[in-house]
Every structure is written in structure tokens, then in C-alpha cells.
Write a protein that holds these residues in place. Structure first.
Motif, PDB file in Angstrom:
ATOM      1  N   GLY A 438      69.712  19.655  64.073  1.00 24.14           N
ATOM      2  CA  GLY A 438      68.659  20.316  64.932  1.00 24.14           C
ATOM      3  C   GLY A 438      68.066  21.576  64.262  1.00 24.14           C
ATOM      4  N   LEU A 439      68.207  21.778  63.072  1.00 20.49           N
ATOM      5  CA  LEU A 439      67.835  23.101  62.207  1.00 20.49           C
ATOM      6  C   LEU A 439      66.336  22.852  61.559  1.00 20.49           C
ATOM      7  CD1 LEU A 439      71.234  24.123  60.619  1.00 20.49           C
ATOM      8  CD2 LEU A 439      69.970  25.062  62.654  1.00 20.49           C
ATOM      9  N   TRP A 440      65.440  22.610  62.441  1.00 27.57           N
ATOM     10  CA  TRP A 440      63.964  22.363  62.092  1.00 27.57           C
ATOM     11  C   TRP A 440      63.575  23.200  61.147  1.00 27.57           C
ATOM     12  CZ3 TRP A 440      63.783  17.117  62.758  1.00 27.57           C
ATOM     13  CH2 TRP A 440      64.537  16.811  63.876  1.00 27.57           C
ATOM     14  N   ASN A 441      63.660  24.572  61.169  1.00 24.00           N
ATOM     15  CA  ASN A 441      63.410  25.332  60.303  1.00 24.00           C
ATOM     16  C   ASN A 441      63.721  25.130  58.697  1.00 24.00           C
ATOM     17  OD1 ASN A 441      61.908  27.050  62.074  1.00 24.00           O
ATOM     18  ND2 ASN A 441      63.631  28.579  62.229  1.00 24.00           N
ATOM     19  N   GLY A 442      65.057  24.639  58.465  1.00 24.75           N
ATOM     20  CA  GLY A 442      65.426  24.152  57.475  1.00 24.75           C
ATOM     21  C   GLY A 442      64.796  22.936  56.871  1.00 24.75           C
TER      22      GLY A 442
END
Length: 593
Positions: A438-442
Motif C-alpha cells: 500500500g506504499l503508493w509513493n513508492g
């Protein structure tokens, strides 16, 4: 120099009394003995005939016939006056035949430098040396010489040029020469088809094979091996079966190469039982045949069978090579048999003295990673005796995805992108790891990197063969004539799957959308389109065989298990890693892949 037999010792002790005829007779008598040739050479050097061109030519030829290369090369290079072209050709050919390809090319250059003019035989001997050495620059230069000296119109020379370009991966140039040939024999077609196969252009190989058939050209075993290799790569079982039928109906002898190609084709098209039957029927089995069946069992995840065959092979007195061990180790990797993997890795290095290659290390890293021993896999990479490539690190990155280890994944992807920054697959794999967590920045960071480096993603595709025709589907594909029917059928199938307990794995969708939109996206994955089309286009109960160019995603794996139970079909999927046999709601991999 060793002893000479008594019968000729007196003759040899009086070198200056030798006549040309006596020395030629001795040469004829003992031309196959390198030891005796050295004695005779010493006598000739001391005689008044030491500069006789005909005698020196015969002596050099005798050396070459007995595979002794240094003395005839010295004779050639210190020849009185100009050596005959025949001798240049024979020496160039002998070096190539004995694996000294660079020397063969070097001798050709010396020959030209000394003012000799090559003939068609020169080119048919030196071009295969360029092909074997993958020396494309030399090959291109020698191709130009063949044109300049007017020999490209010779079918054997042109075929050697086609073969050279094909083996050097320059299939476009090979095809250009092939198309320019005024006449083509079986060897010309074989060279071109083989070039396509080794460059991964298997559809073109099959197309040319079909053209041969239309022209009524007679195939030989070499043609059939290439056609089977192309069918294996494409997963084109019906085409492979047809080739097999042609082999049988023409009563062609199934030699070890043809036998191994059949074993490999059936294994790679998902018919491991058929593959084993062919292997069992082979009258003679060599290392290539044993390795083909062992690798077949390995890619189907049948590690115990692969190990059993390995031990049978050794008992038959056939020594394994590095590829045999790749087959065994990959089987253990697909089954998570870490201890067995370690045992065979040790056996390979300590019992058989085989130096591990990147492929063996890759199997071990994959094995440890899949078993969840990520730190151990990283430590293993750091102690490797060769520098790890992107593929080795990639096995660990894949394990980071399976186990959701973002921190290690970031460390690993840094190593990979340093080694292979142009491959989109690594960016996507790391994006997957971020998306799952869920790390959408990544995910956005990976996308930006791809954009900055102008790296484009290879499209995922799946194919299925129906009535001898290969149908290829891309993700969200709507170009197929039956697209409406396929998507309608998939929607209906999904409702039946849900009723049976299916829950979509939306975490493997790489975009930040709501759950319903993600579920819709999963429906468009290429293997589902291929499976749906297969069900609609075949008889009830028929086995479906799907080829996928990427690794199957977790959701499609779950969905295919449900589909196999609902429609009562066996579905065999070959992905980038291995085979999955889905039957009655269960996969052969035991959900370990």
C-alpha cells in the motif's frame, strides 16, 4: 622423439640417400601415426628434399589428417615459395574442426596478406569458424570478401554466410542473404530456420518451415530438430505433434539429437508423460537426452522424478554436466526442497568438479527465497565466487515480493538497477512490492524512474493453440474477433467463481483504485482471456494449454484453480518460471511458486 620400429630404422639413419618415392611411400604407410610423422619430418628436414613443395604438402596433409595442428601450421607458414591453396584451405579447416576458431580466422588473414586468392572452399571452411566463435565482425568482413571474389553465387558459400549470421544473432542480415540466393538447398533452409530459432524468432522459423513444405523440399533430421525447438518455445503442441508424425511417416531415424528435441518439445508443451514415453523408447540415450528429460521434470516441479532420473543416468555411466544440474536444482527450487538443493549443489562442485555458473547460483537463491529464507539468500549471494548478475538478484527481489519485504527489496533493487537499468521488469517488480504494502509513493517513484530513464514495459501476453493456430492475447485485449463473447463469458464465470468462494486478490493491482475497479482490471489479465477463449473454442473435457511470457500473478493462479473445478477441465499454464497443472480446483505446484 620415441622409438622407431626396427624395419625402418636403417632407412631413417641415411636421410641424404632417401629418394622422393621412398619418403612418399613411408608417408602413405604411417600417415595416421603422429609419433612416426615427427620422425619422418626430422628425416626430411635433414635431407636434400627439405624444400620439396610436393613432399612438404603431403607431410602437412598427413599431420592434419591425424589432427596434429602445430607442425603443419609451421610447414605452411615457412613454406618455400607460395604454398598451394589446397594446403591453406586444409589447415584453416583443421583448426576450425578442432575448436581453434580464432586460429582458423587468423590463418585466413595471413593467407590473404601473403597474396593468395581464396576459392569457394576457403569460404566454406572459414565462415563456420566465424559462426562458432560468434565473430560477427570477422564474418561480415569475410562475407564482403566472398562478394568481391565472386563466390556468393555459390550455394555452399551463401549458405555458410546465412549460417554465420544466424549463429551470430544477425537474423536480419541472414535473411537478406537467404532471399538473395538464386538457388537454395535443404542446408540453406536449415541454416535460416536454425538462425531464427536461436534468436528467439520461432514464429518466423515455423513460417519458413511451412514454406519448405509448400515447395515440396525434403526435410532432414536437422530441419526437424529446429522445427521441434521452435514448437517447444511457442508451446505449439499441435505443430510439434505434426512434425513428430512426419518424422515417423518418413521413417527417419530418431538419432539422439532428434530424440532429445522430441523429449524437450513434449515437456515444454505440457505433455510430460508423452515426453517420458519418447525418452523410454529411445534406442540410445546420451547426455543431451537425459538432460532434456531431467529438465522437463524440473520445469514441471516434479523434483523427485528428476532426482530419480539423475541417479539412473549416473548408474548408466553417463556423467552429468552443468545443464543437468540446472534441471535438478530448478526442480528442487520449485518444490522448496532446500536441503536437497544444498546437497546437490555440493555434489556438483565436490564430486563432479563442476564450477557453479550464474544459473546454478540463481536456482539456489530462488530456492532459499521461495522458502522464506531471505537473509540466508542474501548472504549466499554475497559469498558467490562469481559476480552476481541482475538475474541472481532478481530471484531475491521476487522473494521479497512473495513475503512483502519492502526494506530488503529496496536494497536489492538498487543492486539490480545498477547492473540492468534498461529492463522494465525490475521496476515493475519493485512497484509490485510497494503496491502490495500500500506504499503508493513508492509505486509513483518507480514510475518516475522509468519515465526519466525512458524504460518501457514489455507487454504481458498469453497464447493458446486452437486447431493448429496460435491465438495471442495482451492484457485488456479487445482486438480478438471473439472479444465480446470472451468478456461476457468471463463475467458469467466470475459470478460462478464467487458463488464457489473466490475472493479477488486486489493487492496485486499496481494502481490506487477502489476495490471494484481493481477487480475489473484483474478480469482483463491475458491468461484469463486465453483460458476463456480456449473453453469457448474446444470440446468439453479437452485439456487447455496456455503459454504466458511473465510469471502468473497470485490472483490469476487462484482464479484458474476455481475455473478448472467449475468447467471440469485440466488447464496447463506455462509461465516464465515453470508449469502449473490445474485440475479439479488444485494446482500441481501446491501454491508454491
Amino acid at each position: 622423439m620415441g622409438r622407431v620400429d626396427h624395419h625402418h630404422s636403417k632407412t631413417l639413419l641415411k636421410p641424404f640417400n632417401q629418394t622422393l618415392q621412398t619418403l612418399l611411400s613411408l608417408l602413405n604407410l604411417h600417415s595416421s601415426s603422429p609419433r612416426y610423422l615427427l620422425h619422418l619430418h626430422a628425416v626430411i628436414v635433414k635431407s636434400h628434399l627439405s624444400h620439396h613443395p610436393f613432399l612438404l604438402t603431403r607431410l602437412a596433409h598427413a599431420y592434419l589428417s591425424s589432427n596434429s595442428l602445430s607442425p603443419p601450421t609451421r610447414i605452411l607458414l615457412s613454406f618455400p615459395k607460395r604454398p598451394p591453396l589446397f594446403l591453406w584451405n586444409e589447415t584453416i579447416k583443421a583448426h576450425a574442426r578442432n575448436g581453434r576458431f580464432r586460429d582458423s580466422i587468423g590463418l585466413y588473414d595471413v593467407m590473404l596478406a601473403r597474396g593468395a586468392t581464396p576459392n569457394e572452399f576457403t569460404f566454406t571452411f572459414v565462415l563456420p569458424a566465424c559462426a562458432a566463435a560468434r565473430a560477427v565482425l570477422d564474418g561480415r568482413r569475410i562475407h564482403e570478401h566472398a562478394v568481391r571474389f565472386g563466390f556468393l553465387s555459390n550455394v555452399f558459400v551463401a549458405t555458410a554466410v546465412v549460417d554465420m549470421y544466424g549463429k551470430c544473432g544477425e537474423v536480419r542480415l541472414a535473411r537478406k542473404v537467404f532471399d538473395g540466393m538464386s538457388q537454395r538447398g535443404i542446408a540453406s533452409y536449415n541454416a535460416m530456420i536454425s538462425g531464427y530459432v536461436s534468436s528467439g524468432k520461432c514464429e518466423e522459423a515455423i513460417s519458413l518451415f511451412d514454406q519448405m513444405q509448400k515447395l515440396g523440399l525434403q526435410y532432414d533430421a536437422t530441419t526437424m530438430v529446429s522445427a521441434l525447438q521452435a514448437s517447444a518455445s511457442l508451446g505449439a503442441l499441435q505443430k510439434g505433434r505434426w512434425v513428430h508424425e512426419q518424422v515417423m511417416s518418413s521413417q527417419m531415424e530418431i538419432n539422439v539429437h532428434l530424440g532429445a528435441a522430441l523429449v524437450n518439445m513434449y515437456a515444454r508443451c505440457g505433455c510430460i508423460e508423452e515426453s517420458r514415453r519418447i525418452f523410454n523408447e529411445m534406442p540410445r540415450r546420451d547426455l543431451i537426452s537425459w538432460t532434456a528429460i531431467i529438465c522437463g521434470y524440473g520445469m514441471h516441479g516434479l523434483a523427485e522424478d528428476a532426482e530419480l532420473l539423475f541417479n539412473q543416468m549416473v548408474q548408466c555411466g553417463v556423467m552429468p554436466d552443468s545443464i543437468t544440474f540446472v534441471g535438478v536444482l530448478s526442480g528442487f527450487s520449485h518444490k522448496g526442497m532446500v536441503n536437497k538443493g544444498r546437497e546437490y549443489f555440493k555434489k556438483m562442485t565436490e564430486e563432479y568438479y563442476i564450477k557453479p555458473t550464474l544459473e546454478h547460483y540463481s536456482c539456489m537463491v530462488d530456492m532459499l527465497g521461495r522458502a522464506g529464507r531471505l537473509e540466508e539468500a542474501e548472504a549466499f549471494i554475497r559469498t558467490m565466487l562469481v559476480d552476481p548478475d541482475a538475474g541472481v538478484w532478481g530471484g531475491l527481489l521476487n522473494a521479497c515480493k512473495i513475503y512483502g519485504n519492502v526494506e530488503l527489496g529496496e536494497r536489492v533493487v538498487e543492486e539490480i538497477l545498477r547492473l540492468d537499468p534498461r529492463n522494465a521488469g525490475w521496476y515493475v517488480l519493485m512497484s509490485n512490492i510497494y503496491a502490495t504494502a500500500g506504499l503508493w509513493n513508492g509505486v509513483a517513484k518507480m514510475r518516475l524512474l522509468m519515465k526519466e530513464r525512458k524504460v518501457s514495459k514489455y507487454p504481458g501476453w498469453s497464447s493458446i493453440e486452437i486447431d493448429g493456430h496460435r491465438h495471442v492475447f495482451l492484457v485488456f485485449d479487445r482486438s480478438h474477433p471473439k472479444s465480446e463473447e470472451i468478456y461476457r463469458f468471463l463475467k458469467d464465470l466470475e459470478e460462478r467463481m464467487r458463488a464457489a468462494g473466490y475472493v479477488a486478490e486486489t493487492k496485486c493491482v499496481l494502481v490506487n483504485l477502489d476495490e471494484e475497479a481493481k477487480e475489473d482490471m484483474l478480469c482483463g489479465h491475458s491468461e484469463r482471456l486465453a483460458i476463456a477463449f480456449g473453453i469457448l473454442s474446444t470440446k468439453e473435457g479437452e485439456v487447455l494449454r496456455v503459454i504466458k511470457n511473465l510469471r502468473v500473478c497470485i490472483d490469476c493462479h487462484t482464479a484458474t484453480k476455481f475455473i478448472s473445478k467449475i468447467v471440469g477441465r485440466e488447464i496447463i499454464v506455462r509461465d516464465a518460471n515453470r508449469f502449473h497443472h490445474f485440475r479439479d480446483g488444485v494446482c500441481s505446484c501446491g501454491d508454491f511458486w
